[in-house]
Enzyme design. Structure first.
Site, PDB file in Angstrom:
ATOM      1  CB  CYS A 104      -0.924  -0.026   1.210  1.00 53.08           C
ATOM      2  SG  CYS A 104      -1.762   1.537   1.492  1.00 53.08           S
ATOM      3  CG  ASP A 157      -2.879  14.948  -3.673  1.00 54.72           C
ATOM      4  OD1 ASP A 157      -3.814  14.227  -3.315  1.00 54.72           O
ATOM      5  OD2 ASP A 157      -2.316  14.845  -4.804  1.00 54.72           O
ATOM      6  CG  HIS A 189      -4.364  -0.638   4.998  1.00 53.14           C
ATOM      7  ND1 HIS A 189      -3.871   0.017   3.886  1.00 53.14           N
ATOM      8  CD2 HIS A 189      -5.386  -1.407   4.558  1.00 53.14           C
ATOM      9  CE1 HIS A 189      -4.551  -0.368   2.828  1.00 53.14           C
ATOM     10  NE2 HIS A 189      -5.480  -1.235   3.200  1.00 53.14           N
ATOM     11  N   GLY A 215     -13.632   7.645  -8.353  1.00 52.15           N
ATOM     12  CA  GLY A 215     -12.242   7.778  -8.813  1.00 52.15           C
ATOM     13  C   GLY A 215     -11.210   7.492  -7.748  1.00 52.15           C
ATOM     14  CG  HIS A 270      -3.895   3.845   3.769  1.00 46.60           C
ATOM     15  ND1 HIS A 270      -2.893   3.117   4.396  1.00 46.60           N
ATOM     16  CD2 HIS A 270      -4.339   4.732   4.686  1.00 46.60           C
ATOM     17  CE1 HIS A 270      -2.732   3.547   5.648  1.00 46.60           C
ATOM     18  NE2 HIS A 270      -3.605   4.543   5.845  1.00 46.60           N
ATOM     19  CG  HIS A 304      -6.904   9.087   0.696  1.00 46.99           C
ATOM     20  ND1 HIS A 304      -6.979   7.797   0.222  1.00 46.99           N
ATOM     21  CD2 HIS A 304      -7.238   9.899  -0.343  1.00 46.99           C
ATOM     22  CE1 HIS A 304      -7.349   7.820  -1.053  1.00 46.99           C
ATOM     23  NE2 HIS A 304      -7.511   9.080  -1.416  1.00 46.99           N
TER      24      HIS A 304
HETATM   25  P1  AMP Z   1      -7.957   9.280  -4.518  1.00 42.69           P
HETATM   26  O1  AMP Z   1      -8.019   9.503  -6.004  1.00 42.69           O
HETATM   27  O2  AMP Z   1      -9.087   9.905  -3.749  1.00 42.69           O
HETATM   28  O3  AMP Z   1      -7.737   7.824  -4.183  1.00 42.69           O
HETATM   29  O4  AMP Z   1      -6.704  10.110  -4.025  1.00 42.69           O
HETATM   30  C1  AMP Z   1      -5.407   9.657  -4.101  1.00 42.69           C
HETATM   31  C2  AMP Z   1      -4.547  10.880  -4.041  1.00 42.69           C
HETATM   32  O5  AMP Z   1      -3.225  10.501  -3.727  1.00 42.69           O
HETATM   33  C3  AMP Z   1      -4.476  11.652  -5.368  1.00 42.69           C
HETATM   34  O6  AMP Z   1      -4.968  12.984  -5.176  1.00 42.69           O
HETATM   35  C4  AMP Z   1      -2.986  11.634  -5.721  1.00 42.69           C
HETATM   36  O7  AMP Z   1      -2.553  12.837  -6.291  1.00 42.69           O
HETATM   37  C5  AMP Z   1      -2.349  11.376  -4.380  1.00 42.69           C
HETATM   38  N1  AMP Z   1      -1.043  10.729  -4.418  1.00 42.69           N
HETATM   39  C6  AMP Z   1      -0.675   9.653  -5.149  1.00 42.69           C
HETATM   40  N2  AMP Z   1       0.599   9.310  -4.884  1.00 42.69           N
HETATM   41  C7  AMP Z   1       1.037  10.180  -3.938  1.00 42.69           C
HETATM   42  C8  AMP Z   1       2.286  10.356  -3.240  1.00 42.69           C
HETATM   43  N3  AMP Z   1       3.336   9.546  -3.462  1.00 42.69           N
HETATM   44  N4  AMP Z   1       2.382  11.374  -2.355  1.00 42.69           N
HETATM   45  C9  AMP Z   1       1.332  12.200  -2.142  1.00 42.69           C
HETATM   46  N5  AMP Z   1       0.122  12.075  -2.751  1.00 42.69           N
HETATM   47  C10 AMP Z   1      -0.007  11.087  -3.639  1.00 42.69           C
HETATM   48 ZN    ZN Z   2      -2.268   1.275   3.717  1.00 43.52          ZN
END
Ligand code: AMP
Ligand code: ZN
Length: 124
Positions: free
Chosen positions: A6, A32, A48, A95, A100, A102
């Protein structure tokens, strides 16, 4: 508990870098990587679960910990005063890309109308 593969568990373990903006013993918040607003942070519990519905079912106290962290952070910054949005995506139509749980915290500017189908007048 954590999941080996993850992405956000890796951030919790420090295996992938992230720009942390806030942390408690339970929760971390970081920038982000693809910001959708001038300020865009992700709040996660260190432990998690896969999405908010799972969290409510399995670890409801995590939800409180996260929203307490959001409250504390936004009070420490100007975000509470200027306003901000909290978003969580669950599943394909929303989307969700990282499984995990968030919570996106967006602010720092006047935010656009919410949702790509926001011209629809009915709420189902
Ligand atoms: P979701 O689409 O709601 O699952 O959000 C996932 C978020 O994680 C997206 O807004 C991505 O830009 C962000 N994301 C993906 N990889 C990383 C990373 N390594 N560090 C910080 N944010 C990330
Ligand atoms: Zn996780």
């Amino acid at each position: 508990m954590f999941e080996e593969d993850c992405l956000f568990c890796k951030i919790v373990r420090g295996e992938i870098p992230a720009k942390k903006v806030f942390e408690t013993k339970d929760v971390i918040a970081f920038n982000d990587i693809y910001p959708q607003a001038v300020e865009h942070y992700l709040f996660i519990h260190r432990e998690h679960t896969k999405n908010a519905n799972s969290m409510v079912a399995q670890k409801p106290e995590h939800l409180t910990a996260i929203f307490k962290a959001i409250r504390e952070f936004t009070q420490q910054t100007y975000l509470e005063t200027s306003g901000f949005r909290v978003v969580t995506n669950i599943g394909a139509n929303a989307g969700q890309t990282v499984f995990h749980t968030h919570f996106h915290v967006l602010g720092g500017e006047k935010l656009g109308t919410f949702g790509s189908n926001s011209t629809k007048s009915s709420i189902h």
